[in-house]
Scaffold this active site. Structure first.
Site, mmCIF file in Angstrom:
data_model
loop_
_atom_site.group_PDB
_atom_site.id
_atom_site.type_symbol
_atom_site.label_atom_id
_atom_site.label_comp_id
_atom_site.label_asym_id
_atom_site.label_seq_id
_atom_site.Cartn_x
_atom_site.Cartn_y
_atom_site.Cartn_z
ATOM 1 C CG ASP A 25 -2.070 0.951 1.123
ATOM 2 O OD1 ASP A 25 -2.321 1.456 0.006
ATOM 3 O OD2 ASP A 25 -2.739 1.211 2.136
ATOM 4 C CG LEU A 36 9.883 -16.852 -3.292
ATOM 5 C CD1 LEU A 36 9.548 -17.036 -1.817
ATOM 6 C CD2 LEU A 36 10.313 -15.409 -3.569
ATOM 7 C CG HIS A 72 0.654 2.124 -9.443
ATOM 8 N ND1 HIS A 72 0.203 1.527 -8.281
ATOM 9 C CD2 HIS A 72 -0.292 3.033 -9.790
ATOM 10 C CE1 HIS A 72 -0.974 2.047 -7.947
ATOM 11 N NE2 HIS A 72 -1.292 2.970 -8.850
#
Length: 249
Positions: A21, A132, A38
């Site tokens: 956020d 991962l 972004h």
């Protein structure tokens, strides 16, 4: 000295979930268009994913775009989708190099065809990687996910493939988007807000919650290490007493 040196590698969270956020507010603070927030946030995704992988943590789930985000201005959504395609294409080789397996959860039918196709191609390309496990929650809503699970379970019962008395917590988990993935041990939310925002509501039942005022584009390796150090200072009891946990250990 880096906070990384203070982390106990024997007590790492197995799964970290993050609500990324503050991109728009970071851009506003720096006198930039929201799109630039972004774009810089993508850099944080790369750095945090690499840092998590190097620590040996198995799962990382990122709240990339919520169902509610479709209500944002059309221009911002179009820019985000374009950025997403570009980011996935640019990062694809790094995902392979770093042995990262990509997974997407959410209502992908709502995505533009080009975005959806680019994501599916990368998911398929990385499916054999063994490092991962990176999951992007995209066009995702936890209430949507649980509702879909209820529909699927109901259909199984109606078709006599599942008995009502067989339904338990494990059954519900198997019908969620995250089946096969352990529940998060640690939730991190950047940007100063202190709420879950319709994210992994079922899965976060016993997660440790960590909130920071740092905007996502500024959240880098040291910020991650600080969250993990804080996590390791907590006693995880899962409904038991502290004395019971000490005996177990």
């Amino acid at each position: 000295m880096s906070l990384k040196e203070t982390i106990d590698l024997e007590r790492l969270p197995k799964h970290i979930a993050i609500i990324m956020d503050g991109n728009g507010r970071w851009a506003k603070k720096n006198g930039m268009d929201r799109y630039m927030g972004h774009k810089e946030g993508v850099v944080s995704v790369r750095k945090i994913s690499e840092a998590v992988g190097k620590l040996g943590i198995d799962y990382l789930t990122l709240y990339t775009f919520s169902t509610e985000n479709w209500n944002r201005p059309k221009e911002e959504i179009e820019a985000l989708m374009t950025l997403m395609i570009s980011a996935i294409q640019n990062e694809s080789e790094d995902l392979m190099t770093n042995n990262v397996r990509l997974k997407i959860i959410g209502d992908l039918n709502l995505l533009p065809p080009a975005t959806r196709e680019s994501l599916i191609q990368t998911v398929e390309r990385t499916c054999s990687n063994t490092g991962l496990n990176l999951t992007l929650a995209l066009s995702y809503s936890s209430r949507w996910e649980i509702t879909e699970a209820v529909k699927k379970i109901s259909a199984e019962v109606k078709s006599n493939l599942l008995k009502i008395e067989q339904i338990d917590e494990e059954t519900v988990s198997e019908y969620l988007c995250t089946h096969g993935t352990p529940d998060p041990d640690l939730l991190i939310r950047t940007g100063g807000e202190q709420r879950i925002s319709n994210y992994l509501l079922w899965q976060l039942a016993y997660a440790e919650l960590y909130f920071t005022d740092t905007y996502w584009p500024d959240f880098r390796e040291e910020s991650l290490y600080a969250a993990i150090v804080d996590y390791q200072q907590r006693e995880r009891r899962f409904g038991k007493t502290g004395e019971q946990i000490q005996v177990q250990n």
